[in-house]
Design an enzyme around this catalytic site. Structure first.
Site, short mmCIF file in Angstrom:
data_model
loop_
_atom_site.label_atom_id
_atom_site.label_comp_id
_atom_site.label_asym_id
_atom_site.label_seq_id
_atom_site.Cartn_x
_atom_site.Cartn_y
_atom_site.Cartn_z
N LYS A 33 4.10 25.15 -20.80
CA LYS A 33 5.49 25.49 -21.06
C LYS A 33 6.20 24.38 -21.84
O LYS A 33 6.91 24.65 -22.81
CB LYS A 33 6.23 25.74 -19.74
CG LYS A 33 7.63 26.27 -19.96
CD LYS A 33 8.43 26.29 -18.69
CE LYS A 33 9.46 25.21 -18.73
NZ LYS A 33 10.27 25.07 -17.55
N HIS A 66 11.93 32.61 -14.99
CA HIS A 66 12.63 33.88 -15.21
C HIS A 66 11.75 34.85 -16.00
O HIS A 66 11.62 36.03 -15.66
CB HIS A 66 13.94 33.64 -15.96
CG HIS A 66 14.90 32.79 -15.21
ND1 HIS A 66 15.50 33.19 -14.05
CD2 HIS A 66 15.34 31.52 -15.44
CE1 HIS A 66 16.29 32.22 -13.60
NE2 HIS A 66 16.20 31.20 -14.43
#
Ligand code: SF4
Length: 237
Positions: free
Chosen positions: A131, A151
């Protein structure tokens, strides 16, 4: 992206853009700054990440200054962002490795490297994961990388874009292959907005969601008339 799922994802991204707009990249930080900012963002809010970053830059206008002081000084500077001990260790490890590899504290070279090489370099830094590497590539280098945060992971599983029990790593791999390169930035921003404001961890506001009709979680409830509550246009930005 020619599979049925790929077509559906494209349609969902269209719906998100229709509902929330098509965000464009703004001002870019240099790659090293973006890397440090992303390390600071782990397990905290954007507000506290930004506070920690501002205080860090106030105390250490140059990155070399971070390596000249005891680690406790760095910890103090970033404490507001949480996990100061872990983050200070990662930041110093990363800075030392870059200095060793490149002879200077600068990662501007990543913008000139092929994307896969740039990503491989970032992933080779201790404490830098998928990420974080994708955030640097997308936000600072303008490359078609797709970071998956908590999310996006939740929304993708509820929608049925990925298996409901997919790990974050699996979701990352699947979405990286299915989100078209030209849509990475807008898709990332809009999916995070959806996850924060509509598809919340608890009590998702499905009746207000532009993707509800095709959603694996909400579709059956919708057909049975089992979704209740007000339908509102979500305020996203
Ligand atoms: S319909 Fe509900 S569960 Fe599905 S993505 Fe929207 S808010 Fe999330």
């Amino acid at each position: 992206m020619t599979t049925a799922l790929g077509t559906r994802i494209g349609r969902d991204l269209d719906l998100l853009e229709k509902a929330f707009g098509c965000p464009r990249p703004g001002r870019r930080l240099p790659p090293l700054d973006e890397l440090i900012l992303t390390i600071l963002s782990q397990h905290t809010s954007d507000v506290n990440r930004d506070r920690a970053y501002r205080e860090l830059r106030r105390r250490f206008p140059s990155w070399s200054g971070v390596l000249r002081v005891p680690r406790s000084d760095l910890e103090d500077a970033i404490r507001v962002g949480g996990l100061a001990r872990t983050k200070s260790r990662v930041i110093r490890d990363v800075l030392r490795a870059i200095l060793r590899d490149r002879g200077r504290l600068d990662l501007g070279v990543l913008r000139r490297m092929p994307a896969d090489q740039a990503k491989a370099y970032l992933l080779g830094l201790k404490g830098v994961g998928e990420k974080t590497a994708c955030c640097v590539l997308l936000f600072s280098c303008g490359r078609p990388a797709f970071p998956v945060d908590t999310h996006i992971h939740r929304v993708a599983r509820r929608l049925g874009w990925v298996p409901s029990k997919a790990t974050a790593a699996r979701t990352h791999a699947l979405l990286a292959a299915m989100i078209p390169a030209r849509r990475c930035y807008a898709a990332h921003i809009n999916l995070i907005a959806l996850g924060r404001r509509v598809c919340r961890s608890r009590a998702p506001a499905c009746l207000s969601c532009p993707l509800r009709r095709g959603c694996r979680y909400a579709g059956p409830l919708l057909r049975r008339g089992a979704l209740r509550g007000p339908r509102r246009r979500p305020a996203i930005y």
